[in-house]
Scaffold this motif. Structure first.
Motif, PDB file in Angstrom:
ATOM      1  N   UNK A 181       8.361  60.396  -4.140  1.00  0.00           N
ATOM      2  CA  UNK A 181       7.440  61.521  -3.964  1.00  0.00           C
ATOM      3  C   UNK A 181       6.023  61.020  -3.708  1.00  0.00           C
ATOM      4  N   UNK A 182       5.583  60.038  -4.492  1.00  0.00           N
ATOM      5  CA  UNK A 182       4.221  59.536  -4.310  1.00  0.00           C
ATOM      6  C   UNK A 182       4.058  58.849  -2.956  1.00  0.00           C
ATOM      7  N   UNK A 183       5.002  58.002  -2.585  1.00  0.00           N
ATOM      8  CA  UNK A 183       4.894  57.265  -1.322  1.00  0.00           C
ATOM      9  C   UNK A 183       4.864  58.220  -0.139  1.00  0.00           C
ATOM     10  N   UNK A 184       5.722  59.229  -0.145  1.00  0.00           N
ATOM     11  CA  UNK A 184       5.752  60.196   0.956  1.00  0.00           C
ATOM     12  C   UNK A 184       4.448  60.982   1.011  1.00  0.00           C
ATOM     13  N   UNK A 185       3.993  61.475  -0.134  1.00  0.00           N
ATOM     14  CA  UNK A 185       2.751  62.252  -0.174  1.00  0.00           C
ATOM     15  C   UNK A 185       1.562  61.402   0.276  1.00  0.00           C
ATOM     16  N   UNK A 186       1.424  60.198  -0.289  1.00  0.00           N
ATOM     17  CA  UNK A 186       0.283  59.346   0.032  1.00  0.00           C
ATOM     18  C   UNK A 186       0.289  58.926   1.496  1.00  0.00           C
ATOM     19  N   UNK A 187       1.457  58.653   2.048  1.00  0.00           N
ATOM     20  CA  UNK A 187       1.544  58.262   3.457  1.00  0.00           C
ATOM     21  C   UNK A 187       1.095  59.392   4.366  1.00  0.00           C
ATOM     22  N   UNK A 188       1.591  60.598   4.101  1.00  0.00           N
ATOM     23  CA  UNK A 188       1.216  61.747   4.934  1.00  0.00           C
ATOM     24  C   UNK A 188      -0.281  62.007   4.841  1.00  0.00           C
ATOM     25  N   UNK A 189      -0.804  62.035   3.631  1.00  0.00           N
ATOM     26  CA  UNK A 189      -2.220  62.349   3.445  1.00  0.00           C
ATOM     27  C   UNK A 189      -3.135  61.274   4.016  1.00  0.00           C
ATOM     28  N   UNK A 190      -2.693  60.029   4.029  1.00  0.00           N
ATOM     29  CA  UNK A 190      -3.533  58.943   4.522  1.00  0.00           C
ATOM     30  C   UNK A 190      -3.690  58.971   6.036  1.00  0.00           C
ATOM     31  N   UNK A 191      -2.776  59.663   6.723  1.00  0.00           N
ATOM     32  CA  UNK A 191      -2.808  59.650   8.176  1.00  0.00           C
ATOM     33  C   UNK A 191      -3.197  60.985   8.814  1.00  0.00           C
ATOM     34  N   UNK A 192      -3.205  62.074   8.053  1.00  0.00           N
ATOM     35  CA  UNK A 192      -3.445  63.380   8.678  1.00  0.00           C
ATOM     36  C   UNK A 192      -4.907  63.577   9.088  1.00  0.00           C
ATOM     37  N   UNK A 216     -20.031  66.549  -1.884  1.00  0.00           N
ATOM     38  CA  UNK A 216     -19.805  65.110  -1.721  1.00  0.00           C
ATOM     39  C   UNK A 216     -18.515  64.651  -2.394  1.00  0.00           C
ATOM     40  N   UNK A 217     -17.471  65.464  -2.298  1.00  0.00           N
ATOM     41  CA  UNK A 217     -16.160  65.059  -2.805  1.00  0.00           C
ATOM     42  C   UNK A 217     -15.430  64.280  -1.720  1.00  0.00           C
ATOM     43  N   UNK A 218     -15.010  63.075  -2.040  1.00  0.00           N
ATOM     44  CA  UNK A 218     -14.232  62.261  -1.115  1.00  0.00           C
ATOM     45  C   UNK A 218     -12.947  61.836  -1.818  1.00  0.00           C
ATOM     46  N   UNK A 219     -11.824  62.137  -1.206  1.00  0.00           N
ATOM     47  CA  UNK A 219     -10.550  61.778  -1.822  1.00  0.00           C
ATOM     48  C   UNK A 219     -10.361  60.264  -1.837  1.00  0.00           C
ATOM     49  N   UNK A 220      -9.751  59.716  -2.886  1.00  0.00           N
ATOM     50  CA  UNK A 220      -9.526  58.259  -2.953  1.00  0.00           C
ATOM     51  C   UNK A 220      -8.686  57.723  -1.805  1.00  0.00           C
ATOM     52  N   UNK A 221      -7.852  58.565  -1.190  1.00  0.00           N
ATOM     53  CA  UNK A 221      -7.015  58.108  -0.090  1.00  0.00           C
ATOM     54  C   UNK A 221      -7.818  57.806   1.172  1.00  0.00           C
ATOM     55  N   UNK A 222      -9.100  58.162   1.190  1.00  0.00           N
ATOM     56  CA  UNK A 222      -9.941  57.925   2.372  1.00  0.00           C
ATOM     57  C   UNK A 222     -11.189  57.113   2.027  1.00  0.00           C
ATOM     58  N   UNK A 223     -11.148  56.411   0.927  1.00  0.00           N
ATOM     59  CA  UNK A 223     -12.318  55.639   0.497  1.00  0.00           C
ATOM     60  C   UNK A 223     -12.002  54.147   0.465  1.00  0.00           C
ATOM     61  N   UNK A 224     -12.903  53.308   1.001  1.00  0.00           N
ATOM     62  CA  UNK A 224     -14.130  53.680   1.714  1.00  0.00           C
ATOM     63  C   UNK A 224     -13.832  54.048   3.171  1.00  0.00           C
ATOM     64  N   UNK A 277      -7.924  55.857   7.945  1.00  0.00           N
ATOM     65  CA  UNK A 277      -9.377  55.719   7.863  1.00  0.00           C
ATOM     66  C   UNK A 277      -9.786  54.794   6.713  1.00  0.00           C
ATOM     67  N   UNK A 278      -8.979  54.722   5.680  1.00  0.00           N
ATOM     68  CA  UNK A 278      -9.258  53.817   4.559  1.00  0.00           C
ATOM     69  C   UNK A 278      -8.528  52.488   4.757  1.00  0.00           C
ATOM     70  N   UNK A 279      -8.603  51.945   5.970  1.00  0.00           N
ATOM     71  CA  UNK A 279      -7.863  50.737   6.291  1.00  0.00           C
ATOM     72  C   UNK A 279      -8.350  49.523   5.493  1.00  0.00           C
ATOM     73  N   UNK A 280      -9.570  49.588   4.969  1.00  0.00           N
ATOM     74  CA  UNK A 280     -10.094  48.475   4.188  1.00  0.00           C
ATOM     75  C   UNK A 280      -9.475  48.389   2.794  1.00  0.00           C
ATOM     76  N   UNK A 281      -9.033  49.516   2.263  1.00  0.00           N
ATOM     77  CA  UNK A 281      -8.547  49.533   0.884  1.00  0.00           C
ATOM     78  C   UNK A 281      -7.041  49.731   0.765  1.00  0.00           C
ATOM     79  N   UNK A 282      -6.466  50.580   1.583  1.00  0.00           N
ATOM     80  CA  UNK A 282      -5.059  50.940   1.394  1.00  0.00           C
ATOM     81  C   UNK A 282      -4.098  49.746   1.431  1.00  0.00           C
ATOM     82  N   UNK A 283      -4.231  48.805   2.370  1.00  0.00           N
ATOM     83  CA  UNK A 283      -3.293  47.670   2.352  1.00  0.00           C
ATOM     84  C   UNK A 283      -3.372  46.861   1.061  1.00  0.00           C
TER      85      UNK A 283
END
Length: 269
Positions: A40-51, A61-69, A95-101
């Motif tokens: 569930x987490x992997x599917x949700x996080x993958x979808x949200x990271x790319x949409x 100034x709310x920024x979701x962790x999935x898009x930071x930095x 967009x958070x290519x610096x952190x997600x990997x």
């Protein structure tokens, strides 16, 4: 050439039992729940990271962790807290290519998560006193599992990313209208605190703080830090699961506010 000798529960020196297990309890329930939870987490996080939608609330100034930095020209105006480093990114790059990997590597090589997905997805072994389906066992001595030893290096980057998440949470108290906070701030702060709990309870953190010391009496400060981290370490599994939930809750709340589905509950400002 003769076939390699079996190891583990099928070795010649082990008792010959035809049944996979003599356990009569529901030993399969924990691996099943683990598979469902992680999936569930992997599917949700993958979808949200790319949409690339509803990840930034400019009013607060709310920024979701999935898009930071967020450091590219593709980021929403105002969401690049550390500036714009690169140009437009294609849709297949988050967009958070610096952190997600690095966060993926940190979680994937985590000692607890290794135990979790080894037992649930790979059934190696699925539970105590339950034979795994493989005839041979090599552990983490060969590729690709030998790369699990890079966990301590992912920890260093994960520590820096936790600092970034902390900065995001603090910055959210200073909206364009001035100081203020709402339910979103509470969620962001709670999520960051729990993420620090997961990061600092890491086995690598425990090793960094005191693993190489031969005489604790000569290093009283590091000993106190090591003692604190050791206490957190006993809760590492709980932090591992709780932070998966808080990440989803934080992202989901910001998504609902950013999309206009709900309004942020404001306490001040």
């Amino acid at each position: 050439m003769s076939a390699p000798a079996a190891t583990g529960v099928r070795s010649a020196t082990r008792a010959r039992i035809a049944e996979r297990t003599l356990r009569s309890d529901r030993w399969w329930l924990t691996p099943l729940l683990t598979v469902l939870g992680l999936t569930v987490f992997v599917v949700y996080a993958t979808i949200r990271s790319f949409v690339r939608t509803a990840y930034w609330v400019d009013d607060y100034h709310y920024l979701t962790p999935f898009y930071s930095p967020c450091v590219s020209a593709s980021c929403a105006p105002g969401s690049s807290h550390f500036g714009v480093w690169v140009g437009e990114l294609p849709m297949w790059i988050p967009l958070a290519f610096l952190s997600l990997p690095f966060l993926l590597g940190f979680r994937l090589t985590c000692y607890y998560y290794r135990k979790a997905y080894y037992r649930s997805f790979w059934l190696s072994p699925p539970a105590c006193a339950v034979a795994e389906p493989r005839a041979r066992y090599t552990g983490e001595t060969r590729l690709p599992l030998i790369l699990q030893n890079a966990h301590r290096y992912f920890f260093y980057v994960g520590f820096v990313i936790s600092l970034v998440n902390t900065y995001d949470a603090i910055l959210a108290f200073h909206s364009p209208g001035g100081f203020g906070f709402g339910l979103g701030n509470v969620i962001l702060v709670v999520n960051v605190i729990l993420l620090w709990g997961y990061t600092l309870s890491c086995h690598s953190c425990r090793h960094v703080t005191g693993g190489r010391l031969k005489h604790f009496s000569k290093h009283p400060v590091r000993y106190r830090i090591w003692t604190f981290v050791s206490k957190l370490n006993t809760r590492h599994m709980q932090f591992a699961w709780i932070t998966l939930g808080t990440l989803i809750i934080t992202d989901c709340y910001i998504m609902l506010v950013a999309s206009g589905t709900i309004s942020d509950l404001r306490f001040v400002g």
